[in-house]
Design a protein around this motif. Structure first.
Motif, PDB file in Angstrom:
ATOM      1  N   ALA A   1       0.817  -1.208   0.000  1.00 63.94           N
ATOM      2  CA  ALA A   1       0.000   0.000   0.000  1.00 63.94           C
ATOM      3  C   ALA A   1       0.855   1.264   0.000  1.00 63.94           C
ATOM      4  O   ALA A   1       0.520   2.254  -0.642  1.00 63.94           O
ATOM      5  N   GLY A   2       1.964   1.247   0.746  1.00 61.62           N
ATOM      6  CA  GLY A   2       2.869   2.382   0.745  1.00 61.62           C
ATOM      7  C   GLY A   2       2.313   3.624   1.417  1.00 61.62           C
ATOM      8  O   GLY A   2       2.630   4.740   1.018  1.00 61.62           O
ATOM      9  N   VAL A   3       1.481   3.456   2.445  1.00 59.94           N
ATOM     10  CA  VAL A   3       0.926   4.605   3.162  1.00 59.94           C
ATOM     11  C   VAL A   3       1.338   4.528   4.629  1.00 59.94           C
ATOM     12  O   VAL A   3       1.779   3.494   5.116  1.00 59.94           O
ATOM     13  N   GLY A   4       1.159   5.645   5.332  1.00 61.83           N
ATOM     14  CA  GLY A   4       1.573   5.711   6.725  1.00 61.83           C
ATOM     15  C   GLY A   4       2.969   6.282   6.843  1.00 61.83           C
ATOM     16  O   GLY A   4       3.666   6.517   5.852  1.00 61.83           O
ATOM     17  N   GLU A   5       3.391   6.504   8.073  1.00 59.07           N
ATOM     18  CA  GLU A   5       4.726   7.022   8.312  1.00 59.07           C
ATOM     19  C   GLU A   5       5.774   5.979   7.952  1.00 59.07           C
ATOM     20  O   GLU A   5       5.542   4.774   8.066  1.00 59.07           O
ATOM     21  N   ARG A   6       6.931   6.454   7.542  1.00 55.47           N
ATOM     22  CA  ARG A   6       8.017   5.527   7.236  1.00 55.47           C
ATOM     23  C   ARG A   6       8.605   4.986   8.529  1.00 55.47           C
ATOM     24  O   ARG A   6       8.805   5.708   9.505  1.00 55.47           O
ATOM     25  N   LEU A   7       8.862   3.685   8.548  1.00 57.49           N
ATOM     26  CA  LEU A   7       9.440   3.055   9.719  1.00 57.49           C
ATOM     27  C   LEU A   7      10.831   3.599   9.987  1.00 57.49           C
ATOM     28  O   LEU A   7      11.608   3.872   9.067  1.00 57.49           O
ATOM     29  N   ASP A   8      11.161   3.715  11.273  1.00 58.91           N
ATOM     30  CA  ASP A   8      12.515   4.053  11.663  1.00 58.91           C
ATOM     31  C   ASP A   8      13.473   2.974  11.156  1.00 58.91           C
ATOM     32  O   ASP A   8      13.149   1.783  11.149  1.00 58.91           O
TER      33      ASP A   8
ATOM     34  N   HIS B   1       6.639   1.575   4.946  1.00 53.54           N
ATOM     35  CA  HIS B   1       5.620   2.445   5.533  1.00 53.54           C
ATOM     36  C   HIS B   1       4.752   1.671   6.516  1.00 53.54           C
ATOM     37  O   HIS B   1       4.375   0.520   6.270  1.00 53.54           O
ATOM     38  N   ASP B   2       4.425   2.348   7.612  1.00 56.90           N
ATOM     39  CA  ASP B   2       3.810   1.689   8.757  1.00 56.90           C
ATOM     40  C   ASP B   2       2.287   1.745   8.688  1.00 56.90           C
ATOM     41  O   ASP B   2       1.639   2.528   9.390  1.00 56.90           O
ATOM     42  N   ALA B   3       1.705   0.933   7.836  1.00 54.34           N
ATOM     43  CA  ALA B   3       0.242   0.856   7.760  1.00 54.34           C
ATOM     44  C   ALA B   3      -0.149  -0.453   7.081  1.00 54.34           C
ATOM     45  O   ALA B   3       0.617  -1.021   6.306  1.00 54.34           O
ATOM     46  N   GLY B   4      -1.337  -0.922   7.408  1.00 58.85           N
ATOM     47  CA  GLY B   4      -1.888  -2.071   6.703  1.00 58.85           C
ATOM     48  C   GLY B   4      -1.725  -3.409   7.386  1.00 58.85           C
ATOM     49  O   GLY B   4      -1.996  -4.446   6.775  1.00 58.85           O
ATOM     50  N   SER B   5      -1.329  -3.409   8.666  1.00 60.11           N
ATOM     51  CA  SER B   5      -1.150  -4.682   9.365  1.00 60.11           C
ATOM     52  C   SER B   5      -2.092  -4.745  10.558  1.00 60.11           C
ATOM     53  O   SER B   5      -2.180  -3.799  11.343  1.00 60.11           O
ATOM     54  N   ILE B   6      -2.786  -5.868  10.710  1.00 63.92           N
ATOM     55  CA  ILE B   6      -3.749  -6.014  11.801  1.00 63.92           C
ATOM     56  C   ILE B   6      -3.465  -7.246  12.661  1.00 63.92           C
ATOM     57  O   ILE B   6      -4.292  -7.645  13.472  1.00 63.92           O
TER      58      ILE B   6
ATOM     59  N   ALA C   1       5.581  -6.542   1.641  1.00 64.07           N
ATOM     60  CA  ALA C   1       5.516  -6.390   0.185  1.00 64.07           C
ATOM     61  C   ALA C   1       6.461  -5.292  -0.278  1.00 64.07           C
ATOM     62  O   ALA C   1       7.120  -5.418  -1.324  1.00 64.07           O
ATOM     63  N   GLU C   2       6.552  -4.210   0.492  1.00 64.38           N
ATOM     64  CA  GLU C   2       7.490  -3.148   0.135  1.00 64.38           C
ATOM     65  C   GLU C   2       8.933  -3.649   0.195  1.00 64.38           C
ATOM     66  O   GLU C   2       9.757  -3.321  -0.670  1.00 64.38           O
ATOM     67  N   ILE C   3       9.236  -4.449   1.211  1.00 68.44           N
ATOM     68  CA  ILE C   3      10.590  -5.011   1.302  1.00 68.44           C
ATOM     69  C   ILE C   3      10.838  -5.949   0.126  1.00 68.44           C
ATOM     70  O   ILE C   3      11.912  -5.928  -0.500  1.00 68.44           O
TER      71      ILE C   3
END
Length: 483
Positions: free
Chosen positions: A83-90, A133-138, A147-149
């Motif tokens: 999805a590529g949304v949310g803040e970027r992970l540290d 990006h930190d979004a989309g996990s429940i 998927a981004e990795i």
């Protein structure tokens, strides 16, 4: 040097690698086992339907993927799930996630091509970091983040830092890589370690407050805790005795009974210590698990479809730890209240030292209770909710990612509460011109007095609070040492 073998990774290893410190090497045996798993997956997929390899995923589980379309199907999976949304992970969390995912794949149950393991090892070795990006996990798989990795490893999106030559995406690789909670587990490992260190440091801070308040050592006596021997409470009391150096010398203190912040410290601290230890044990199972769905088992030459993606164990462990830390923080704020009270210290109200009406450290209580309020919000359980998605096929979620994020927020708040108590305890001891009698604690106090500014007239306290917060990790080490 940390050897990744799929079986022996510890939380301490993850903490060491995350900031870019310890070197990582993939064991030859693990690479061989992953190769065998990959070859087994090819054979099994040629003889029966295998989820995500010969079929779609989620509610598309019955949709067959044509033999000429598999590679495109795998790329579509990565593209559609990133999805590529949310803040970027540290970067620290991302490096920890790369290590956890590498170790899980080294457990050899995914059937992924071994080149993915080699690429992850190369990324860790070269300091290359993908943008995640930190979004989309429940709590049923960190699908979007992984998927981004995966797209970064295969050259479809650029690296944020560094570079590793792109690898080929074979049929079946996409789901094999996505089917993990590696990012959530990595974050849980890091925040679990941080909370554990803060809990260790709390013994030193409470011991300093004890000295400033003239506490009675009977509450920490071995005889007391032997009669209700919860392991965490017994451990906490032993640490306090080591710091205060009162074995066999039960000093009476100024009062027959102290306030709860001192007298019940070990009883409240104990459950938090045990909660941190339980979380660590849970996570060390998880980061060494071959939990991908389906499991490709070399021994039986079979694929097993299952629910090992569920993360109820870490979710509940994180909920428990946050609640326990809130109780501990409440007592820290209570001790801070005692430290500004002349009845308990024999010192001026608010530890003020100046003209009449000086405020001293009055603002510390406001800062601490603001942080405690934030912690209270972070401590609420996330495991009471669930979700039904993918056309009703996936009808439960643990929300472990939310539990880990809340734990990070709780750690930040707890650090502030402890720092406020530490500033007040050091100031009280200075105003009383006192040095703790315990040898271990006296050495610690001397170091603290050198580091924390000694400004007794009214002034901004931000520098002292920040300095005290930065000193807490060192105090954690001191709490583990003997006298």
């Amino acid at each position: 040097m940390i050897v990744v073998d799929g079986a022996s990774l510890t939380c301490a290893d993850v903490v060491a690698v995350a900031p870019g410190g310890a070197a990582v090497v993939l064991s030859e045996e693990a690479l061989k086992a992953a190769t065998e798993s990959y070859e087994t997956a090819l054979v099994v997929s040629a003889t029966r339907p295998v989820y995500g390899r010969t079929t779609g995923v989620g509610a598309n589980r019955d949709a067959l993927v044509g033999t000429g379309d598999r590679e495109t199907h795998d790329l579509r999976l990565l593209l559609s799930h990133a999805a590529g949304v949310g803040e970027r992970l540290d970067d620290t969390v991302t490096r920890a996630a790369l290590l956890v995912r590498l170790n899980q794949l080294a457990a050899a149950g995914s059937g992924i091509h071994p080149r993915f393991l080699q690429a992850l090892e190369a990324a860790l070795r070269t300091g290359s970091v993908p943008a995640v990006h930190d979004a989309g996990s429940i709590g049923t798989g960190d699908l979007s983040m992984l998927a981004e990795i995966g797209l970064t490893l295969t050259g479809h999106v650029p690296w944020a830092t560094g570079h590793v030559p792109p690898i080929v995406l074979d049929p079946g690789d996409a789901l094999a890589f996505l089917s993990s909670n590696a990012v959530t587990l990595a974050r849980a490992v890091l925040v679990g370690d941080e909370l554990s260190r803060l809990l260790d440091a709390a013994h030193v801070v409470a011991a300093l407050s004890y000295c400033a308040l003239g506490g009675a050592s009977e509450a920490f006596a071995e005889q007391v805790h032997a009669r209700r021997p919860h392991p965490g409470t017994v451990d906490s009391a032993a640490r306090m005795r080591r710091l205060l150096w009162h074995e066999g010398d039960l000093s009476p203190g100024r009062r027959i009974q102290d306030p709860f912040g001192l007298r019940a410290f070990c009883q409240v601290q104990g459950p938090a210590l045990e909660a941190a230890g339980y979380l660590r044990r849970v996570l060390e199972v998880e980061i060494n698990a071959a939990a991908e769905n389906p499991l490709i088992d070399v021994g039986s030459a079979s694929a097993y479809h299952h629910g090992q993606f569920s993360t109820a164990y870490p979710a509940l462990a994180l909920d428990n730890l946050r609640a326990a830390v809130h109780h501990v923080a409440e007592l820290s704020a209570a001790r801070l209240g005692d430290l500004v009270e002349p009845e308990y210290t024999g010192l001026p109200a608010f530890l003020a030292n100046g003209p009449s009406g000086s405020s001293g450290v009055m603002i510390l209580e406001y800062v601490a209770h603001d942080a405690l309020g934030r912690l209270r919000h972070s401590a609420g359980p996330v495991t009471l909710g669930t979700s039904v998605i993918s056309r009703g096929v996936e009808d439960h979620a643990s929300f472990t990612p939310h539990a880990a994020r809340s734990a990070a927020s709780a750690a930040q708040s707890y650090r502030t509460v402890l720092a406020c108590e530490l500033v007040a305890a050091v100031r009280a001891l200075r105003l009383d011109d006192a040095i703790p009698s315990g040898r271990a604690l006296a050495r610690i106090f001397t170091r603290l007095a050198d580091a924390i500014p000694d400004i007794r007239t009214d002034h901004q306290l931000g520098e002292e609070i920040r300095t005290a917060a930065d000193l807490l990790p060192d105090l954690a080490d001191s709490a583990r040492e003997g006298p």
